[in-house]
Structure formats: C-alpha cells, structure tokens
Scaffold this active site. Structure first.
Site, PDB file in Angstrom:
ATOM      1  N   GLU A 166      66.590  -4.184 -40.579  1.00  0.00           N
ATOM      2  CA  GLU A 166      67.340  -3.101 -39.941  1.00  0.00           C
ATOM      3  C   GLU A 166      67.200  -1.833 -40.776  1.00  0.00           C
ATOM      4  OE1 GLU A 166      71.265  -4.061 -38.358  1.00  0.00           O
ATOM      5  OE2 GLU A 166      72.074  -2.273 -39.340  1.00  0.00           O
TER       6      GLU A 166
ATOM      7  N   LYS B  19      68.232  11.093 -44.009  1.00  0.00           N
ATOM      8  CA  LYS B  19      68.842  12.425 -43.870  1.00  0.00           C
ATOM      9  C   LYS B  19      67.847  13.557 -44.046  1.00  0.00           C
ATOM     10  CE  LYS B  19      73.639  11.366 -44.803  1.00  0.00           C
ATOM     11  NZ  LYS B  19      73.516   9.898 -45.036  1.00  0.00           N
TER      12      LYS B  19
ATOM     13  N   HIS C 146      69.955   0.660 -31.701  1.00  0.00           N
ATOM     14  CA  HIS C 146      71.408   0.584 -31.539  1.00  0.00           C
ATOM     15  C   HIS C 146      71.863   1.760 -30.687  1.00  0.00           C
ATOM     16  CE1 HIS C 146      72.038  -2.026 -35.380  1.00  0.00           C
ATOM     17  NE2 HIS C 146      70.925  -2.324 -34.728  1.00  0.00           N
TER      18      HIS C 146
END
Lengths: 540, 540
Positions: B21, B26, B81
C-alpha cells in the site's frame, strides 16, 4: 489467388512454374478416378490446375462442380476454362457467379470450338462472338476479382491455317494483333495452344513482345499418352511435332508448405491452424468448416467457438475405389476383440492400405518412425486412429517430418489418439500420474468425459520456427473440436465398418458393442524434449 | 482484473497473495521516488497495490494520476482508495469515471476520516454518510465493472473503542453487522485495519463466518518503519501490539509471466506480443501505444499497421534521480569516438548503472551471458543499445532467461541492436553473406535504409512452449515498428546525451556528428540452435 500472382512470386524466387490440365470425365467412375488421380498429382505441387469447359457447354454443371472440389477439397489453385459456345450471357454470369462464390479466381477465357456437328463457330443470341468480348464482359462486370487468362496461338489460330499447314504472314500477324486486344482488354496471362517445336514458341514470344504484349506467356504442352489421342489433337490444332523431356516433377522439390495441404480458396487462404483430429480426414474437415466466416490464422483461440457443419458430402469423402479396398481389408470375420486389435495393428505396420478412419492412402511417412510401438499398444487394445512422433528441432526440409521449406526448424509434441475400454482407460490414467507431462481428453459415445486440462486450453502440437517469421503452429489439440470430432469418430464403427457386414453377422454386433462401450482418448506428451509417450503403456 | 479474481486464482493454485500500500507523497521529488520504489517493489510480484485517498480528498487529483500510472506504466493491478469525506457525488463519479477510463477496476470504498481539524465525520451536502452508501452507489451506477473492497475492523471501528482500549461486545457486534451490510450491498472483498495480534484477526474471521460473511478477508499489516510513525498510526487506530515475520517476499518465487512486465489495464490485459526495440524502455512503449484500440494477441501481424503515438510524458520516463546518475556516468569529456565506445563497453560490463537508451536500472540478467562479447564489439565501434543471447529450449523456470512459470521450454534468437558508422556497416554486411541465418534492418537518421527481409516480415525472437498451450511469442522484430523506434533511438544522442553538456562543448558536437552519420542496425541470428551471432564480427 490469381495465377499471375503465383507466377510473379515464382519469378522473384527463380522457381519454375508448372500446371496440369484435366477435362471432365464422362462417367461417375471416371469422376471418382479423376479426383483420386488429381489428389496424387497435386502432391507434386503444381502452381495451378486447369479444368476444361465441355464442348459447347454440355458439361457445364459437371465442370463447375469439379472446379469447386478442385479448389476446395483437393486444394489446388484452379483455373476454369469458359467458352462462348452456346452460352448466352446469363449462363456465362451463372458460371462466373458460382465459381466466385466458391472462392475460385482464375478463368481461361475462350471463344470455344464450333458446336458439335458444325464447322464454324456461330454467335448465339445474347451471347458473345469471341474471347475478346468475354474478357471485356468479365472485367466490366467483375472488376479485378478474376485473374483472366487467354489463349495464344504460336502457329496462329487453326482457322487461319491453310491446307499447306501454315498460316500466311498476314493471318499470323492479324492473329497476334487480336491477342494484344485481349490483353489490353484485361487479360493478365497468356497460355499457348500446345506445340512441339520450341523454336516456334520462342519466335512467338518475341513477336508478342515486339507489338507490346508484356504479360507472361505460358507454353502449353500435351504429354503424349497414346498415339490415337495425340493424332486427334494435332488434327484439331494442326500442330508440328517435336519431343522434349522437361523433368519438371523430378526437378521440383516436393516441400509441404504446412503439415496439411493448404487451402487455395481465396476466402480461407490465410488459414494456417487446424485441430489434429481430422489429420487423416482432411476432406471431411474441409466440408465441415466450409461455412465458417473466418478461418483461424496464427493461433486457434482467436477463432472463438467454431461451429462445425454436419458431414454431408459423403460420397466425395469415400470414393468407390476406397470402398472396395475397405471391404477387402476390413470386412473380415471378427470372432473376438483380439481380431479387431489385429486389424489396427496391421494398419499401423503398413500391411493394410486402408482404414475406416482415414481418407488417405496408407500411413503418413512420419508414422514409420513409431510403427512398432503403435503395433505394440494396438495389440494391447489401445486402438490408434491418429498419432505423431515427438520432433525436437528437426530441420524443416527433413523428408519425413519437415514442412515450410528450408532454413527453419520444426517441432512436434508426441500424440496418440485411440479407442480403448473403460478398464484400460482407468489403468492408463493411473499410470499418467507418474508422467506429469501428459495431458489427455477422453470421452465415450454418450459424452461421458474425463480430462486434465481446462475446456479452453488449446495445445499447439506442431509448430515451426523460420527465419524472419512468427512461429507457425499449424496443428492443435483443443477440447471444443474434440467434442465435435468424437461423434464422427464413433460413427465410423457402425456407419462404415459394421455397415460392410450382412445384417445378422456376429462381427457387426461386436463392433456395435465396442462403439457403445469404449472411450476415445486424445493423449499429448507435452515434453517433446525428454518425454516418452509410450512409456506410460509399458506395464499395461 | 478484479483483485477478488486474482485471489480466487491464487486459492485454486495454493499460492499466497500479498500486496503493498502506498500513499500520495507531498513533493514532486517524493512522487519521483515513489515510482522508482514502486517499480522495484513490483518486481516482487505483489498481486496488487493500493494507493490511498488523501485525507478529505485534498490529494484527489494526485491520487488519480498516481493510480493511472501505477496501473498503466508500473503495470501493477491497482486498488484505489476512495472516501466520502468532502466528496459530493459528482466528485465521487468523476473519480470513478476517470479510473474506469484508465482501465482500473479496483476500489477500496471507505467512509474516511473526519476532515482536518474536526473530531467527527460529517456528511456533506450531496455526499454520502458512510461506506455502505458508497458501495450501493457504485454497484447501482457502475454495475459489475468494479471490484469493491471494504474495510473490516478486527478490533472494531476506532470510533466505538472506548478509553479502556477495547470495544464493548455490543459495539463490536454492531460493527460486524454493518460489515455484513457492506458485503451484501456488493463488496466482494474485505481488507482489515492493521493489527499486530493474530489471535484477534483469527477470532474476527471466525465471527464474520458465523454471521454469514463468506468473502475472503485479507489481513492488513503495517511494517514498522520508524517508531514515531508507528505510534501515530496506532494512536489513530487504537491497535494492540505484536510482531511477526512473514517472509512473503522470500517465499514468493519471482517468476515472470512474460519476458516483459504484463499490462494490468483491463483494455490491454490480453496483450502478449511486443517489438524488442523498446525492451529497455517499457514505459516509453506503454506511453506510445496507449491510444491503440487493440493490442496484439498471439501474433503481431494481426494488429495490422500500428500507429505509435508521440513521446509525450517525458518527465515520467526519466525521473530526476536517473538524470543525476546519467549526468555522473555519461556527461564526461569525449575527445574521440573511442571515448564513446568506452562508455558503451563499460555499460555492457555492468560498470555503469545507467544508459541514455534505457529506463532500467543496469542490465537485464541475461545480458551477463554475453557481456564480454558485447564489450568486444562495442570497443570496435558497434555501439549496442539492446541485445539478447540465443536460447535453445531452456526450462521455463530458468532464473536468467526463464518466464511463463514451470513446465515449459523457452527459446530466443540471438539479437543485437547497435549504432555504427557506414563503413562498419558495409564491412559487416559483406561478412553477413557467409552467415545466411542472419537477417538485418539498418537505417540512418534521414531514413536511408537497407535490409534483407521483406517490409511485412515479422520475426518472433522470443517464444515459449508450455503444456496444453499454444506457442507464446512475446517479442518480435518487425520493420514497421523499427522505423518508428529509430526516431526515438537517434533523438537520444542529442536530446538526452548531448543535452547534458554546455552549449559550446566539443563533446556535444562529437555526439551530434555521430547522430547524423551513423546507422542504427537490428541484427537477428535466426539459427538459435547452431548459430553464432558474434562470429560475423570476428575479423572486423
């Protein structure tokens, strides 16, 4: 494919082109014999074959039928002759539409001889006066579809040859000018009238080139089979006599483009993959797949879920001559299953020439590599109807297993297809656990089946690797086709073999019993490098 | 492909499934690093990878972009997700439409955390209140297209865990009942919240089965990278602590399904043939073919005349980290062509890790088989950018050249692709006459070309034979693709390599001179059994 394209290809590869010409026989037996002979002659790889148009159109239907079977069953590129004699344009178009629908692309356009009992050609109402009209009509109505061949006359057309045996210079030149008109109207190839003097042919070619005829000019030759026929023919055509020995067939190296004979029909010309099941019954396969919209190319799985047609044209599948041989070799008294084992074993050894399960004459050459092993398992009751030995990278021009021409390597997975009893099958499948490279499909007449592969698994069992080419994989084993094939394979026990005995013969009931209780098994050894397919049978 | 299908397949084959996962970084450098790391981790063959949805949808566009590149460039089955936080239904649909268009089929449907700075989740206007609503919406609007995964909470949802650290029995059971509703609404898989106590997980699975939840339940695990992050995460989720060592990656045998990484995008999942030219630049190939309607399957020639797209997403092809390595290893002073030969030779020996012509880290394992021969011809001025050794029937699970899993045999034709001067080319082609198994394509920047194969010849140079399967031929050499590739290959001399030097550097002009005068040559030895591709170079 158009013959002109085949000639261009051969030119580029410096190959000699030759063809055979057949005429429609007068009897049913004659037709049977024609196809038998044609089948054998086509093994010599002629670039195409001609079928003539019966005088005055009297054999039109037969010629159309023969042309269809030549192209689609014998699988040889077919050039049909078509003449204007007694043919109104509707009949011409019917003939052209028929052969177009059958995937034939080549026509030799002729004016034709005078009708029977007449001296002179007569244009009929609604018909054409000459080959030139026919060529114009074909190009006008059918565009580029047809390859059109016209006749050239190295010694001028018979009608302008006078009693001295030669044409005047003027007549010869006018004949040449007419030939040019036929080429200009759309003919792409010239085949000459037969001749026996090569000097005359060479002069003729030169004269054609002088007046601007650039297309290939194919010499016509009639082998002298018997003196009477020869005299009749040169009587017709007023041909001078010479002799020559071309030796084309000796020179022409027979190399199979694929392990099976490639179709020539334009609609299936790309076909290059087939199930192994019909390997010994190619005409049955051709018949049962004739309705397909698409033929598999490159790989089988792309063709989706093929639906096979029923077995219809049975007579053509099994000519009378084969029936006789079958009767002689297989309709023998059968007292026990051992007598049946014996028949199969004898066929594998080449001692019988026919088999109810085969359309071919005797065994395929590669079978000789494994025939003693085959005899052995047949005597044990594994009744083989199809097989191939493993081949691990043999040169592609090997005489026994090669195909596809020189420079490549060919491969095969060992294959066996046989009938056996349920007990024998159980014993064999027990053994198979020790041989993880074996995959099998087994099914009985009712459809009870066993297998260790998925229903969608397609197994390439013959493939070849060639310079600058993708891998060619012409033969596969797949569960879907096997399901279709098994009905045909089981039917043969009764419809062909038992059928040859009288109604109350005990041999007949023995065969029926086997049909209803045995399994048909397709067995592949996937390890074509280190495997031994016959090892699994050793202690059975 | 849906993850549930991959799990079912693995179950049938008794294989363990695992996944990784990732979360959206950023910074731009972070994104670069993510793809680099992902690319390496995907070599371990996870069944799928997750990309998380940024808190409150703040990183929605980035997540969508990463998911797209994971699925289509990294080629790993991707589960995105998706949360309801701050997401009106239009935004939800935009996200789902986008990933559907990109061929992604897997979504982990979550309610999501409360928005930043808030304690409680709040349903927004036009949005959903809970994961159950999202599952219902997805099945209602998108039918069966998506594989939907939902979250399971072995220790109950954090919101019902009280200050003692455990949920009441009632809260736990109500949480389970809610999970069942999500499954009944159409979820086909459960992934659990991370946990560190296997007993809790086993009890949870048992409890699920008791209430009729039958779908697979995948345990979620967070490797403890650093203590701070770990404490933060268990703070969020109130997880009890344990340790375990799964060793999945050691256990999982890395076996390549094909010689190149297979695409996972549902629209190109059947793709199994590619030109060899982009072997070291798979992402460039993926980008340039993304617009294709059909991907070749089984054989190349069926795809007709493929039209490749332009090279657009350049940044992604060549991340900053690779630029640095290239600068270090290749932007050295070049005084003569010998200095250039030296760079190529060093790369073939593995002494340089980067190459302007490769997106990969160093050499492919099989290159080591021939690296000294490669060094030798590079020092002679045949500057190789692609190669493979001949392979004649090696077992398909061979670590260096194997692919496709055990039980089969793999093959390769020896291949070399290189730049060389016109004189060197002439000398080599002279030699080729003594080696009839060699076929070549040669072209210079302007498009002047030479070849001894037909423009339509497609050469399978890598293929494999497997039990009960058709021949798989994943890599080909074809003249049409070579024409497209040559522009890319020539461009790299200047756009990548020369580009790294200052404007007036003499090294730069040397590289430009080579670009404009050299030929790019693709050379295949079709005799993979007895051939020796390097023999032709011996006396040059």
């Amino acid at each position: 494919m158009k013959v002109i394209e085949k000639i261009r290809e051969a030119e580029a590869e410096n190959r000699v082109v030759f063809s055979f010409e057949f005429f429609p026989p007068k009897t049913d037996d004659g037709v049977d014999n024609l196809f038998d002979r044609m089948d054998r002659m086509v093994q010599h790889n002629p670039s195409f074959c001609d079928i003539t148009w019966g005088a005055g159109g009297t054999t039109a239907d037969l010629t159309l039928d023969i042309a269809n079977k030549m192209q689609n069953m014998i699988c040889v590129e077919t050039m049909m002759h078509l003449t204007c004699t007694n043919m109104p344009v509707e009949k011409i178009d019917h003939a052209l539409d028929t052969i177009k629908a059958n995937g034939i692309q080549n026509v030799l356009a002729l004016r034709g001889d005078p009708p029977h009992g007449q001296d002179k050609f007569v244009q009929i109402e609604g018909g054409f006066a000459c080959a030139l009209d026919l060529v114009k009509h074909m190009r006008g109505k059918y565009g580029d579809y047809f390859g059109i061949t016209v006749a050239g006359y190295p010694e001028a057309h018979p009608e302008v040859i006078d009693s001295s045996g030669v044409a005047t210079l003027e007549a010869y030149q006018s004949d040449l000018a007419y030939l040019k008109k036929k080429v200009d109207a759309g003919a792409d190839l010239i085949v000459t009238q037969l001749f026996y003097d090569t000097d005359i042919f060479l002069k003729f070619v030169n004269d054609c080139r002088q007046i601007g005829i650039t297309c290939p000019i194919v010499p016509g030759i009639m082998p002298i089979g018997n003196y009477k026929g020869f005299m009749r023919m040169i009587g017709f055509c007023k041909t001078r006599e010479c002799e020559q020995n071309l030796g084309l067939i000796d020179e022409a190296k027979i190399s199979r483009p694929l392990p099976w004979r490639r179709p020539t029909n334009i609609y299936r010309v790309k076909e290059d993959v087939r199930p192994i099941f019909w390997a010994n019954r190619p005409k049955s396969y051709l018949t049962r797949t004739i309705g397909w919209d698409q033929y598999p190319h490159g790989r089988w799985s792309d063709s989706g879920n093929p639906s096979y047609g029923a077995l219809t044209d049975y007579q053509f599948m099994r000519p009378r001559s084969r029936d006789k041989k079958l009767q002689e070799e297989w309709a023998v008294p059968l007292k026990s299953v051992e007598d049946i084992h014996e028949r199969f074993a004898q066929f594998c050894l080449g001692k019988l020439k026919s088999s109810p399960w085969s359309e071919l004459d005797g065994l395929q050459p590669e079978t000789k590599i494994i025939n003693e092993q085959l005899e052995n398992i047949n005597l044990k009751g594994f009744l083989t109807i199809n097989s191939q030995p493993a081949v691990n990278g043999e040169k592609s021009d090997s005489p026994s297993v090669g195909w596809g021409g020189p420079g490549g390597y060919v491969y095969q997975k060992a294959y066996l297809e046989f009938f056996c009893s349920q007990d024998q099958l159980t014993a064999l499948l027990g053994k198979c656990k020790d041989f993880p490279s074996l995959t099998y499909l087994a099914v009985d007449k009712k459809g009870n089946s066993m297998s260790n592969v998925a229903p969608t698994d397609v197994n390439a069992v013959t493939w070849g690797v060639f310079p600058a080419k993708e891998i060619i994989q012409p033969t596969i084993v797949d569960p879907a086709s096997f399901k279709v094939w098994k009905d045909e394979a089981f039917e043969i026990w009764t419809k062909v073999w038992a059928h040859m005995y009288p109604e109350d013969d005990s041999s007949k009931s023995l065969l029926e019993k086997i049909q209803s209780s045995y399994f048909l098994v397709s067995l592949v050894d996937n390890d074509y490098i280190n495997g031994d397919l016959f090892a699994a049978f050793k202690e059975l």
